[in-house]
Write a protein that holds these residues in place. Sequence first.
Motif, mmCIF file in Angstrom:
data_model
loop_
_atom_site.group_PDB
_atom_site.id
_atom_site.type_symbol
_atom_site.label_atom_id
_atom_site.label_comp_id
_atom_site.label_asym_id
_atom_site.label_seq_id
_atom_site.Cartn_x
_atom_site.Cartn_y
_atom_site.Cartn_z
ATOM 1 N N LYS A 1 0.680 -1.350 -0.245
ATOM 2 C CA LYS A 1 -0.160 -0.332 -0.396
ATOM 3 C C LYS A 1 0.628 0.914 0.139
ATOM 4 C CE LYS A 1 -2.185 -1.150 4.038
ATOM 5 N NZ LYS A 1 -3.379 -0.811 4.890
ATOM 6 N N VAL A 2 0.476 2.102 -0.852
ATOM 7 C CA VAL A 2 1.364 3.778 -1.556
ATOM 8 C C VAL A 2 0.784 4.730 -1.093
ATOM 9 C CG1 VAL A 2 3.222 4.364 -2.979
ATOM 10 C CG2 VAL A 2 2.935 1.801 -2.910
ATOM 11 N N VAL A 3 1.937 5.554 -0.687
ATOM 12 C CA VAL A 3 1.365 6.680 -0.321
ATOM 13 C C VAL A 3 2.406 7.256 -2.059
ATOM 14 C CG1 VAL A 3 0.969 9.012 0.743
ATOM 15 C CG2 VAL A 3 -0.195 6.948 2.021
ATOM 16 N N PHE A 4 1.911 8.169 -2.631
ATOM 17 C CA PHE A 4 3.030 8.938 -3.430
ATOM 18 C C PHE A 4 2.906 10.396 -2.853
ATOM 19 C CE2 PHE A 4 4.052 10.956 -7.622
ATOM 20 C CZ PHE A 4 4.536 9.584 -8.035
ATOM 21 N N TRP A 5 4.151 10.806 -3.021
ATOM 22 C CA TRP A 5 4.011 11.974 -2.766
ATOM 23 C C TRP A 5 4.694 12.802 -4.536
ATOM 24 C CZ3 TRP A 5 3.923 14.557 1.560
ATOM 25 C CH2 TRP A 5 3.652 13.975 2.941
ATOM 26 N N GLY A 6 4.364 13.608 -4.692
ATOM 27 C CA GLY A 6 4.941 14.721 -6.780
ATOM 28 C C GLY A 6 3.855 15.211 -6.781
ATOM 29 N N THR A 7 4.614 16.027 -7.721
ATOM 30 C CA THR A 7 4.033 17.080 -8.134
ATOM 31 C C THR A 7 4.152 17.298 -9.535
ATOM 32 O OG1 THR A 7 4.496 18.269 -6.188
ATOM 33 C CG2 THR A 7 3.857 20.249 -8.167
ATOM 34 N N PRO A 8 5.289 17.774 -10.360
ATOM 35 C CA PRO A 8 5.388 18.476 -11.955
ATOM 36 C C PRO A 8 5.401 16.697 -12.492
ATOM 37 C CG PRO A 8 7.318 17.965 -10.299
ATOM 38 C CD PRO A 8 6.882 17.326 -9.079
ATOM 39 N N ASP A 9 5.760 17.052 -13.983
ATOM 40 C CA ASP A 9 5.246 15.928 -15.188
ATOM 41 C C ASP A 9 6.636 14.956 -14.333
ATOM 42 O OD1 ASP A 9 4.049 17.064 -16.746
ATOM 43 O OD2 ASP A 9 4.823 18.526 -17.414
ATOM 44 N N VAL B 1 0.406 15.713 -11.173
ATOM 45 C CA VAL B 1 0.170 14.153 -10.338
ATOM 46 C C VAL B 1 -1.410 14.531 -9.724
ATOM 47 C CG1 VAL B 1 0.882 13.399 -7.854
ATOM 48 C CG2 VAL B 1 3.040 13.926 -9.695
ATOM 49 N N LYS B 2 -1.265 15.464 -9.563
ATOM 50 C CA LYS B 2 -2.658 16.089 -9.465
ATOM 51 C C LYS B 2 -3.618 15.196 -10.724
ATOM 52 C CE LYS B 2 -6.492 18.909 -6.933
ATOM 53 N NZ LYS B 2 -6.935 20.145 -6.951
ATOM 54 N N ILE B 3 -3.557 15.771 -11.273
ATOM 55 C CA ILE B 3 -4.493 14.895 -12.796
ATOM 56 C C ILE B 3 -4.780 13.659 -12.993
ATOM 57 C CG2 ILE B 3 -5.172 15.691 -15.338
ATOM 58 C CD1 ILE B 3 -3.310 18.421 -15.035
ATOM 59 N N VAL B 4 -3.383 13.601 -12.640
ATOM 60 C CA VAL B 4 -3.234 11.560 -12.971
ATOM 61 C C VAL B 4 -4.371 10.369 -12.051
ATOM 62 C CG1 VAL B 4 -2.138 9.353 -13.107
ATOM 63 C CG2 VAL B 4 -1.148 11.408 -14.124
ATOM 64 N N ALA B 5 -4.244 11.564 -10.833
ATOM 65 C CA ALA B 5 -4.672 10.846 -9.173
ATOM 66 C C ALA B 5 -6.288 11.009 -9.544
ATOM 67 C CB ALA B 5 -3.960 11.637 -8.223
ATOM 68 N N LEU B 6 -6.419 12.215 -9.903
ATOM 69 C CA LEU B 6 -7.907 12.088 -9.988
ATOM 70 C C LEU B 6 -8.777 11.576 -10.910
ATOM 71 C CD1 LEU B 6 -8.171 15.772 -9.299
ATOM 72 C CD2 LEU B 6 -8.759 14.096 -7.971
ATOM 73 N N PRO C 1 -0.172 2.607 5.844
ATOM 74 C CA PRO C 1 0.482 2.568 4.549
ATOM 75 C C PRO C 1 1.806 1.715 4.736
ATOM 76 C CG PRO C 1 1.121 4.858 5.709
ATOM 77 C CD PRO C 1 -0.295 4.325 6.265
ATOM 78 N N ASP C 2 2.210 1.007 3.824
ATOM 79 C CA ASP C 2 3.131 -0.004 3.718
ATOM 80 C C ASP C 2 4.541 1.020 3.613
ATOM 81 O OD1 ASP C 2 2.000 -1.875 4.434
ATOM 82 O OD2 ASP C 2 1.827 -2.352 2.010
ATOM 83 N N ILE C 3 4.268 2.313 2.501
ATOM 84 C CA ILE C 3 5.196 2.773 2.093
ATOM 85 C C ILE C 3 4.647 4.126 1.293
ATOM 86 C CG2 ILE C 3 5.955 1.730 -0.067
ATOM 87 C CD1 ILE C 3 8.926 2.065 0.393
ATOM 88 N N PHE C 4 5.945 5.100 1.977
ATOM 89 C CA PHE C 4 5.622 6.491 1.296
ATOM 90 C C PHE C 4 6.943 6.435 -0.025
ATOM 91 C CE2 PHE C 4 4.310 9.019 5.217
ATOM 92 C CZ PHE C 4 2.786 8.447 5.015
ATOM 93 N N VAL C 5 6.523 6.827 -1.275
ATOM 94 C CA VAL C 5 7.469 6.992 -2.402
ATOM 95 C C VAL C 5 7.212 8.344 -2.118
ATOM 96 C CG1 VAL C 5 7.245 6.551 -4.247
ATOM 97 C CG2 VAL C 5 6.752 4.679 -3.347
ATOM 98 N N VAL C 6 8.104 9.074 -2.710
ATOM 99 C CA VAL C 6 8.726 10.474 -3.118
ATOM 100 C C VAL C 6 9.039 11.113 -4.117
ATOM 101 C CG1 VAL C 6 8.683 12.840 -2.295
ATOM 102 C CG2 VAL C 6 8.628 10.979 -0.705
ATOM 103 N N VAL C 7 8.918 12.045 -5.550
ATOM 104 C CA VAL C 7 9.178 11.747 -6.253
ATOM 105 C C VAL C 7 9.108 13.745 -6.729
ATOM 106 C CG1 VAL C 7 9.685 11.465 -9.308
ATOM 107 C CG2 VAL C 7 9.213 9.777 -6.422
ATOM 108 N N VAL D 1 -0.234 12.200 -2.602
ATOM 109 C CA VAL D 1 -0.291 13.863 -1.469
ATOM 110 C C VAL D 1 1.442 15.238 -2.508
ATOM 111 C CG1 VAL D 1 1.036 15.220 0.044
ATOM 112 C CG2 VAL D 1 0.629 12.879 0.568
ATOM 113 N N THR D 2 0.076 16.342 -2.913
ATOM 114 C CA THR D 2 1.007 16.678 -4.156
ATOM 115 C C THR D 2 1.150 18.181 -3.415
ATOM 116 O OG1 THR D 2 0.823 17.416 -6.208
ATOM 117 C CG2 THR D 2 -1.580 17.026 -5.634
ATOM 118 N N GLN D 3 1.540 18.988 -4.219
ATOM 119 C CA GLN D 3 1.565 20.715 -4.012
ATOM 120 C C GLN D 3 -0.238 21.584 -3.988
ATOM 121 O OE1 GLN D 3 4.215 23.040 -3.144
ATOM 122 N NE2 GLN D 3 5.690 21.647 -2.615
ATOM 123 N N PRO D 4 -0.162 22.370 -3.043
ATOM 124 C CA PRO D 4 -1.573 23.572 -3.836
ATOM 125 C C PRO D 4 -1.713 23.467 -5.075
ATOM 126 C CG PRO D 4 -0.632 23.721 -1.712
ATOM 127 C CD PRO D 4 0.554 22.792 -2.217
#
Length: 311
Positions: free
Chosen positions: A2-10, A48-53, A80-86, A30-33
């Motif tokens: 189970k992954v929580v993904f942290w990222g913002t740009p392309d 990243v938000k666009i893809v998530a939604l 969560p099992d792990i956080f992935v930050v990109v 989780v992404t920037q406002p």
Amino acid sequence: MKVVFWGTPDFAVESLKKLLDSKHKVIAVVTQPDKPKGRGKKVQPPPVKIVALENNIPVFQPEKVKNNKELYENLKKLNPDIFVVVAYGKILPKDIIELPKFKTINVHASLLPEYRGAAPIHRAIMDGKDKTGVCIMEITEELDAGDVFDCVEVKIEKDDDIVSLHNKLAEKGGELLIDVLDRIERGEITPKPQEHDKATYAKPIKKDEGKIDWDKSAEEIFNQVRALKVWPKAFTTFRDSQVKILECEVIDKNTTGVPGEIVDIDKEEGIIVQTGKGRLIIKKIQFPGGKPIKGSDAVRGYHIKKGERFF
């Protein structure tokens, strides 16, 4: 996992898409406002938000991460099992980093410990490197200093610029991420400490770094142009106006003369300019208020002549 993904740009989008196509489950993003962008300053969501939604994934967009009890509790409830930050864009505090079972890992676009920091792709090109890569590492409180799970090298071709290299690294990073996650889940991988004494720092790009110094070599200017093609773009002064140099090519590495002088005109290819060492041919240029045009079109449209000079 189970992954929580942290990222913002392309750059982060490719890793998120690879995760969505894998056996792992993205339980939140989780992404920037949302921020205003472009000339019209219209508020737009991060890529990243666009893809998530589009994939019906819950999205968190906190203004701050540090000392944010509400965010921490919401993430904890997800178990969560792990956080992935990109390329998330903010430094995560210790309590967040250590929340998941397997803590937090990061996809970083360099061969660590080289080019820690915000602009590793730009700096690798500007420094004339012939290779770079992507590493998956543990996140620690010190910037990009965590133990490394694995890395993959990527060759920097002479025709690469910030766009093409960015895309290659995003693709390779996504592929490596899935491989590393699979091995973490199976207990088949152990991260190794970085050689901290060999660390270098890729500081953020500033707008004034786009200013071309014609005393530099043709190779250095060529690297500057292709590294800064998206922003801030390499620029120079011509006929008392600022113009942007978008594409060029080294045609001589050793000739000396008056830096910035137009030494010849190639009606098919563009404008040949002397540098501090060697010569460049300008293949794409943008004048104030105009669109990017070929160097050869600029010669005809602006009646550019041999002996004129860029400053």
